[in-house]
Scaffold this active site. Structure first.
Site, PDB file in Angstrom:
ATOM      1  N   ARG A   1     -11.241  -4.601 -63.555  1.00  0.00           N
ATOM      2  CA  ARG A   1     -11.863  -5.741 -64.209  1.00  0.00           C
ATOM      3  C   ARG A   1     -11.128  -6.082 -65.509  1.00  0.00           C
ATOM      4  O   ARG A   1     -10.606  -5.195 -66.185  1.00  0.00           O
ATOM      5  CB  ARG A   1     -13.339  -5.434 -64.474  1.00  0.00           C
ATOM      6  CG  ARG A   1     -14.152  -5.334 -63.197  1.00  0.00           C
ATOM      7  CD  ARG A   1     -15.475  -4.617 -63.399  1.00  0.00           C
ATOM      8  NE  ARG A   1     -16.389  -5.336 -64.281  1.00  0.00           N
ATOM      9  CZ  ARG A   1     -17.205  -6.301 -63.894  1.00  0.00           C
ATOM     10  NH1 ARG A   1     -17.227  -6.698 -62.620  1.00  0.00           N
ATOM     11  NH2 ARG A   1     -18.033  -6.879 -64.761  1.00  0.00           N
TER      12      ARG A   1
ATOM     13  N   LYS B   1     -14.187  -9.080 -69.579  1.00  0.00           N
ATOM     14  CA  LYS B   1     -15.466  -9.043 -68.873  1.00  0.00           C
ATOM     15  C   LYS B   1     -16.540  -8.515 -69.816  1.00  0.00           C
ATOM     16  O   LYS B   1     -16.315  -7.563 -70.573  1.00  0.00           O
ATOM     17  CB  LYS B   1     -15.383  -8.162 -67.635  1.00  0.00           C
ATOM     18  CG  LYS B   1     -14.427  -8.666 -66.576  1.00  0.00           C
ATOM     19  CD  LYS B   1     -14.908  -9.929 -65.889  1.00  0.00           C
ATOM     20  CE  LYS B   1     -15.910  -9.638 -64.802  1.00  0.00           C
ATOM     21  NZ  LYS B   1     -16.223 -10.858 -64.014  1.00  0.00           N
TER      22      LYS B   1
ATOM     23  N   CYS C   1     -16.851  -7.935 -56.897  1.00  0.00           N
ATOM     24  CA  CYS C   1     -18.269  -7.678 -57.138  1.00  0.00           C
ATOM     25  C   CYS C   1     -18.810  -8.843 -57.952  1.00  0.00           C
ATOM     26  O   CYS C   1     -18.298  -9.129 -59.026  1.00  0.00           O
ATOM     27  CB  CYS C   1     -18.484  -6.398 -57.947  1.00  0.00           C
ATOM     28  SG  CYS C   1     -17.190  -5.167 -57.793  1.00  0.00           S
TER      29      CYS C   1
ATOM     30  N   GLU D   1     -29.273  -4.469 -60.057  1.00  0.00           N
ATOM     31  CA  GLU D   1     -28.891  -5.304 -58.927  1.00  0.00           C
ATOM     32  C   GLU D   1     -29.413  -4.772 -57.604  1.00  0.00           C
ATOM     33  O   GLU D   1     -29.510  -3.565 -57.391  1.00  0.00           O
ATOM     34  CB  GLU D   1     -27.359  -5.395 -58.829  1.00  0.00           C
ATOM     35  CG  GLU D   1     -26.706  -6.074 -60.014  1.00  0.00           C
ATOM     36  CD  GLU D   1     -25.223  -6.289 -59.821  1.00  0.00           C
ATOM     37  OE1 GLU D   1     -24.715  -7.284 -60.369  1.00  0.00           O
ATOM     38  OE2 GLU D   1     -24.561  -5.474 -59.141  1.00  0.00           O
TER      39      GLU D   1
END
Length: 235
Positions: free
Chosen positions: A73, A77, A89, A151
């Protein structure tokens, strides 16, 4: 809104997405209960006080040699910068095409969209009907004192040879790995070598499912491994 001092240092692209993107709020049985900004859905204060849970997806893309594509990432981010994770993702958004629960079509549509956004993979390289949903997990993971994840994550597997052109706003690096190379990454992360870190959701999938599912990837029997009726609570 959020803490002004903290938000002032946020990358402009990430800040725009934080307020423009509307995530799908669900209960622990994956029933839609509303929507909220990506910003609110990732504030630990909101996650803890309002139990905000949003729908997500994680793509595991393998090439024809059955190597798994990983991404690191980007440094900008907001959550989990510079950690290594699975191919892609992200979140289905609160829009008609990505709310479709039947056959996980909403999540698959979102996956195709984000593979283009993050990795420059053209839609024709990853047809929606080629994503195989293998399962769903529910997890919670703080990133730092302010941000985190809560999540209900759809795990989508696909075997395709693709053209990759990473978006630097989203992705710092990519690599394909064999099983043994992934095991070495896990060892380094556990030992704290080279500053290597893995995302918590990726680690949960690795520890609970990935290597047995990799067998099905190689055998072409992924449908046999699929269980979309269960929601695995890994909290």
């Amino acid at each position: 809104m959020g803490d002004a001092a903290t938000d002032a240092g946020m990358d402009a692209v990430q800040k725009r997405l934080m307020f423009e993107d509307k995530c799908i709020l669900v209960d622990e049985n994956d029933n839609v209960v509303g929507h909220d900004t990506k910003y609110n859905c990732h504030l630990m204060e909101k996650i803890e006080s309002e139990n905000l849970l949003h729908r997500a997806f994680s793509v595991f893309l393998f090439n024809s040699k059955y190597e798994l594509l990983l991404q690191q990432r980007s440094a900008t981010k907001v959550t989990f910068p510079l950690v290594w994770t699975n191919t892609c993702c992200s979140h289905p958004l609160y829009r008609e095409s990505e709310l479709i629960k039947e056959n996980a079509l909403g999540a698959r549509n979102a996956a195709q969209r984000k593979l283009l956004d993050e990795l420059g993979i053209p839609a024709e390289d990853v047809p929606v009907d080629q994503f195989i949903p293998l399962g769903r997990i529910l997890y919670k993971a703080p990133s730092d004192g302010k941000w985190g994840e809560h999540e209900l994550d759809y795990l989508l597997f696909i075997v395709r040879d693709v053209n990759v052109n990473p978006n630097p706003d989203e992705v710092a690096d990519i690599k394909y790995v064999t099983r043994d190379q992934l095991k070495e990454l896990l060892r380094k992360a556990d030992a704290g070598e080279e500053g290597l870190k893995l995302s918590p959701w990726f680690r949960l999938v690795v520890d609970n499912f990935l290597f047995k599912w990799w067998d099905h990837v190689e055998k072409g029997t992924m449908h046999e491994a699929a269980d979309m009726k269960s929601i695995h609570k890994l909290i």
